[in-house]
Design a protein around this motif. Structure first.
Motif, PDB file in Angstrom:
ATOM      1  N   ARG A   3       0.819  -1.210   0.000  1.00  0.00           N
ATOM      2  CA  ARG A   3       0.000   0.000   0.000  1.00  0.00           C
ATOM      3  C   ARG A   3       0.853   1.260   0.000  1.00  0.00           C
ATOM      4  NH1 ARG A   3      -5.115   1.044   2.801  1.00  0.00           N
ATOM      5  NH2 ARG A   3      -4.887  -1.005   3.787  1.00  0.00           N
ATOM      6  N   LYS A   4       1.903   1.267   0.814  1.00  0.00           N
ATOM      7  CA  LYS A   4       2.681   2.490   1.011  1.00  0.00           C
ATOM      8  C   LYS A   4       3.744   2.715  -0.054  1.00  0.00           C
ATOM      9  CE  LYS A   4       3.786   1.370   5.234  1.00  0.00           C
ATOM     10  NZ  LYS A   4       4.375   1.400   6.606  1.00  0.00           N
ATOM     11  N   HIS A   5       4.328   1.644  -0.583  1.00  0.00           N
ATOM     12  CA  HIS A   5       5.534   1.824  -1.382  1.00  0.00           C
ATOM     13  C   HIS A   5       5.470   1.247  -2.803  1.00  0.00           C
ATOM     14  CE1 HIS A   5       7.327   3.056   2.375  1.00  0.00           C
ATOM     15  NE2 HIS A   5       7.115   1.874   2.916  1.00  0.00           N
ATOM     16  N   ALA A   6       4.743   0.157  -3.014  1.00  0.00           N
ATOM     17  CA  ALA A   6       4.940  -0.612  -4.237  1.00  0.00           C
ATOM     18  C   ALA A   6       4.314   0.015  -5.471  1.00  0.00           C
ATOM     19  CB  ALA A   6       4.384  -2.029  -4.062  1.00  0.00           C
ATOM     20  N   GLN A   7       3.170   0.719  -5.299  1.00  0.00           N
ATOM     21  CA  GLN A   7       2.409   1.213  -6.456  1.00  0.00           C
ATOM     22  C   GLN A   7       2.078   0.055  -7.403  1.00  0.00           C
ATOM     23  OE1 GLN A   7       4.500   4.489  -8.267  1.00  0.00           O
ATOM     24  NE2 GLN A   7       4.445   5.738  -6.426  1.00  0.00           N
ATOM     25  N   ALA A   8       1.618  -1.026  -6.816  1.00  0.00           N
ATOM     26  CA  ALA A   8       1.334  -2.231  -7.579  1.00  0.00           C
ATOM     27  C   ALA A   8      -0.052  -2.159  -8.200  1.00  0.00           C
ATOM     28  CB  ALA A   8       1.452  -3.457  -6.673  1.00  0.00           C
ATOM     29  N   VAL A   9      -0.249  -3.008  -9.219  1.00  0.00           N
ATOM     30  CA  VAL A   9      -1.553  -3.147  -9.872  1.00  0.00           C
ATOM     31  C   VAL A   9      -2.266  -4.390  -9.359  1.00  0.00           C
ATOM     32  CG1 VAL A   9      -2.729  -3.443 -12.086  1.00  0.00           C
ATOM     33  CG2 VAL A   9      -0.733  -1.934 -11.911  1.00  0.00           C
ATOM     34  N   THR A  10      -1.527  -5.456  -9.124  1.00  0.00           N
ATOM     35  CA  THR A  10      -2.110  -6.697  -8.605  1.00  0.00           C
ATOM     36  C   THR A  10      -1.183  -7.275  -7.533  1.00  0.00           C
ATOM     37  OG1 THR A  10      -1.042  -8.039 -10.300  1.00  0.00           O
ATOM     38  CG2 THR A  10      -3.276  -7.234 -10.774  1.00  0.00           C
ATOM     39  N   VAL A  11      -1.790  -8.122  -6.672  1.00  0.00           N
ATOM     40  CA  VAL A  11      -1.050  -8.809  -5.622  1.00  0.00           C
ATOM     41  C   VAL A  11      -1.494 -10.269  -5.625  1.00  0.00           C
ATOM     42  CG1 VAL A  11      -0.564  -8.948  -3.150  1.00  0.00           C
ATOM     43  CG2 VAL A  11      -0.897  -6.716  -4.223  1.00  0.00           C
ATOM     44  N   GLU A  12      -0.545 -11.169  -5.481  1.00  0.00           N
ATOM     45  CA  GLU A  12      -0.822 -12.588  -5.363  1.00  0.00           C
ATOM     46  C   GLU A  12      -0.322 -13.075  -4.009  1.00  0.00           C
ATOM     47  OE1 GLU A  12      -0.211 -13.591 -10.128  1.00  0.00           O
ATOM     48  OE2 GLU A  12       0.880 -14.712  -8.593  1.00  0.00           O
ATOM     49  N   ALA A  13      -1.152 -13.864  -3.317  1.00  0.00           N
ATOM     50  CA  ALA A  13      -0.778 -14.384  -2.003  1.00  0.00           C
ATOM     51  C   ALA A  13      -1.136 -15.858  -1.933  1.00  0.00           C
ATOM     52  CB  ALA A  13      -1.477 -13.607  -0.904  1.00  0.00           C
ATOM     53  N   GLU A  14      -0.279 -16.624  -1.275  1.00  0.00           N
ATOM     54  CA  GLU A  14      -0.490 -18.071  -1.171  1.00  0.00           C
ATOM     55  C   GLU A  14      -0.135 -18.532   0.230  1.00  0.00           C
ATOM     56  OE1 GLU A  14       0.743 -21.159  -4.276  1.00  0.00           O
ATOM     57  OE2 GLU A  14       2.240 -21.440  -2.679  1.00  0.00           O
ATOM     58  N   LEU A  15      -1.053 -19.290   0.820  1.00  0.00           N
ATOM     59  CA  LEU A  15      -0.821 -19.956   2.100  1.00  0.00           C
ATOM     60  C   LEU A  15      -0.698 -21.439   1.809  1.00  0.00           C
ATOM     61  CD1 LEU A  15      -0.686 -19.821   5.220  1.00  0.00           C
ATOM     62  CD2 LEU A  15      -3.175 -20.139   5.216  1.00  0.00           C
ATOM     63  N   ALA A  16       0.489 -22.001   2.045  1.00  0.00           N
ATOM     64  CA  ALA A  16       0.775 -23.385   1.661  1.00  0.00           C
ATOM     65  C   ALA A  16       1.059 -24.225   2.902  1.00  0.00           C
ATOM     66  CB  ALA A  16       1.964 -23.441   0.707  1.00  0.00           C
ATOM     67  N   TYR A  17       0.350 -25.361   2.999  1.00  0.00           N
ATOM     68  CA  TYR A  17       0.550 -26.285   4.121  1.00  0.00           C
ATOM     69  C   TYR A  17       1.399 -27.453   3.644  1.00  0.00           C
ATOM     70  CZ  TYR A  17      -3.085 -23.853   6.742  1.00  0.00           C
ATOM     71  OH  TYR A  17      -3.809 -22.913   7.417  1.00  0.00           O
ATOM     72  N   ALA A  18       2.576 -27.603   4.228  1.00  0.00           N
ATOM     73  CA  ALA A  18       3.462 -28.736   3.969  1.00  0.00           C
ATOM     74  C   ALA A  18       3.473 -29.622   5.215  1.00  0.00           C
ATOM     75  CB  ALA A  18       4.871 -28.245   3.624  1.00  0.00           C
ATOM     76  N   PRO A  19       4.073 -30.818   5.136  1.00  0.00           N
ATOM     77  CA  PRO A  19       4.042 -31.710   6.306  1.00  0.00           C
ATOM     78  C   PRO A  19       4.599 -31.078   7.582  1.00  0.00           C
ATOM     79  CG  PRO A  19       4.738 -32.922   4.364  1.00  0.00           C
ATOM     80  CD  PRO A  19       4.641 -31.479   3.953  1.00  0.00           C
ATOM     81  N   ASP A  20       5.671 -30.300   7.476  1.00  0.00           N
ATOM     82  CA  ASP A  20       6.316 -29.763   8.680  1.00  0.00           C
ATOM     83  C   ASP A  20       6.309 -28.244   8.741  1.00  0.00           C
ATOM     84  OD1 ASP A  20       6.979 -32.352   9.541  1.00  0.00           O
ATOM     85  OD2 ASP A  20       8.771 -32.340   8.268  1.00  0.00           O
ATOM     86  N   THR A  21       5.782 -27.589   7.728  1.00  0.00           N
ATOM     87  CA  THR A  21       5.845 -26.132   7.677  1.00  0.00           C
ATOM     88  C   THR A  21       4.533 -25.546   7.191  1.00  0.00           C
ATOM     89  OG1 THR A  21       6.733 -26.119   5.426  1.00  0.00           O
ATOM     90  CG2 THR A  21       8.336 -26.111   7.249  1.00  0.00           C
ATOM     91  N   VAL A  22       4.387 -24.267   7.488  1.00  0.00           N
ATOM     92  CA  VAL A  22       3.322 -23.449   6.923  1.00  0.00           C
ATOM     93  C   VAL A  22       4.007 -22.329   6.140  1.00  0.00           C
ATOM     94  CG1 VAL A  22       1.368 -21.930   7.393  1.00  0.00           C
ATOM     95  CG2 VAL A  22       1.741 -23.961   8.792  1.00  0.00           C
ATOM     96  N   GLY A  23       3.741 -22.269   4.850  1.00  0.00           N
ATOM     97  CA  GLY A  23       4.401 -21.278   4.003  1.00  0.00           C
ATOM     98  C   GLY A  23       3.462 -20.147   3.632  1.00  0.00           C
ATOM     99  N   LEU A  24       4.031 -18.973   3.522  1.00  0.00           N
ATOM    100  CA  LEU A  24       3.264 -17.794   3.111  1.00  0.00           C
ATOM    101  C   LEU A  24       4.078 -17.051   2.058  1.00  0.00           C
ATOM    102  CD1 LEU A  24       0.851 -15.851   3.470  1.00  0.00           C
ATOM    103  CD2 LEU A  24       2.186 -14.694   5.247  1.00  0.00           C
ATOM    104  N   THR A  25       3.459 -16.764   0.924  1.00  0.00           N
ATOM    105  CA  THR A  25       4.114 -16.033  -0.161  1.00  0.00           C
ATOM    106  C   THR A  25       3.240 -14.863  -0.565  1.00  0.00           C
ATOM    107  OG1 THR A  25       5.151 -18.057  -0.996  1.00  0.00           O
ATOM    108  CG2 THR A  25       5.056 -16.172  -2.495  1.00  0.00           C
TER     109      THR A  25
END
Length: 397
Positions: free
Chosen positions: A317-339
């Motif tokens: 919001r403050k810096h990127a001046q982006a047009v789109t954003v992609e977000a992913e919450l990934a569940y692996a056997p031993d981890t929780v990933g966020l991108t």
């Protein structure tokens, strides 16, 4: 005590001096009233004033002090050069538009005014000495000289006054910003201290007292196991009840520290609401998806994931001046990933940063044993990847 020259206006003074010097040289060359050799020499002398000012009296180069020997040396050189140039061609008098503001820049107001009077009166004497001043022109030339002195002093002094006021205003703004930062830090410290005091009071009034009861009952049971088994059994029951009550109290304290978005929802639901709220507020679409089989993660990990996601969107919001954003919450056997990935203008990750957003995210992730990766470059967008352990995190005291 010598007064420090305001070099915050250095760029403007150099630009003005360069423009005024160029204009003066062109006007002198365009009016060869004393012949081309003398005119060229006069223009060359006026042109030479600029490098002298650059190397000798430029505030940021020499650390100039008003009324210092460097300042007076430049004033002396500029005055002598002006007299010679004026004696070679009358049009050299427009060089006064160059030196008058500079005199007020490097000298105190009274000294600068005296120097301007001297250079104007001296120029009049130069014209008389070279025979370029007719007797019938003395009165008019003298009146014009007085007018030029008055105008030069007034406008040069006003320019200097505005410069001083701007400097003082800038210093005041800087002090206000520093005070605001101090107030914010004090408020944050006070809030943190109040929260620590509240948690300490809760723990003292519940957990500490419960553990004290358990320890006391444990000591009593040791002496009752053989002598009075019934009483020992009753005390063991009381110890179990007290431990259960402490467990409930600890859960209540932890729940009070849990973000509201996670209080009655799963992590993916909380992140989805944050993404939707961001899209509604900014108009930037967020493509949020979940990979793998959702499952509860340790509360500390879910809190970190939520906070990192919120901070990442705040940076977009403050810096990127982006047009789109992609977000992913990934569940692996031993981890929780966020991108979180945006198509904004990116930045140099190795450059010094003023804010604390990225450093704060890294600190949170380190506390729970996670991994933080940031991929960005100017004009290439930003990709933030976080891997958090899905097993309970043991926090060492």
């Amino acid at each position: 005590m010598a007064e420090r020259v305001d070099d915050r206006w250095f760029g403007d003074w150099i630009g003005y001096s360069a423009a005024a010097t160029l204009a003066s040289v062109l006007l002198i060359l365009a009016n060869p009233i004393s012949g081309y050799p003398r005119t060229v020499a006069s223009a060359g002398l006026v042109l030479a004033l600029f490098p002298v000012y650059w190397f000798l009296a430029r505030p940021s180069r020499a650390g100039l002090q008003k009324n210092s020997w460097r300042a007076w040396l430049y004033v002396g050189i500029a005055t002598a050069v002006y007299f010679v140039a004026y004696g070679l061609n009358n049009w050299a008098n427009i060089a006064l538009f160059i030196v008058s503001p500079q005199f007020f820049l490097v000298l105190s107001p009274i000294s600068a005014a005296a120097a301007i009077v001297f250079i104007n009166v001296g120029g009049l004497l130069v014209r008389w000495l070279v025979g370029d001043l007719d007797p019938e022109d003395v009165a008019g030339t003298l009146g014009l000289t007085v007018l030029i002195i008055a105008v030069s002093i007034y406008f040069s002094n006003r320019i200097t006054a505005v410069t001083k006021e701007s400097r003082e205003r800038g210093l005041l703004i800087q002090r206000l910003r520093e005070q605001q930062r101090e107030i914010a830090e004090l408020s944050e410290q006070q809030g943190a201290a109040a929260e620590r005091e509240r948690i300490a009071r809760e723990m003292h009034d519940t957990l500490a007292q419960g553990f004290t009861s358990i320890v006391t009952l444990g000591h009593a049971v040791q002496g009752e196991l053989e002598a009075d088994p019934a009483t020992a059994r009753r005390h063991v029951e009381l110890m179990t009840e007290t431990a259960q009550e402490n467990l409930q109290e600890s859960r209540r304290i932890i729940a009070a520290l849990t973000p509201g978005r996670l209080a009655e929802s799963t992590l993916e639901q909380a992140l989805g609401r944050v993404a939707a709220r961001f899209e509604d507020e900014t108009g930037i679409p967020v493509a949020f998806r979940v990979e793998g089989e959702p499952r509860p993660a340790p509360p500390a990990v879910e809190v970190v994931a939520l906070r990192v996601f919120q901070e990442a969107l705040a940076n977009v919001r403050k810096h990127a001046q982006a047009v789109t954003v992609e977000a992913e919450l990934a569940y692996a056997p031993d981890t929780v990933g966020l991108t979180v990935r945006d198509d904004g203008h990116g930045f140099d990750a190795a450059a010094p940063r003023d804010g604390y957003g990225i450093d704060g995210m890294q600190a949170r992730i380190r506390e729970v044993g996670g991994v933080f990766r940031l991929t960005t470059a100017p004009g290439a967008g930003t990709r933030l990847t976080v891997e958090l352990p899905s097993a309970p995190v043991e926090v060492t005291p």
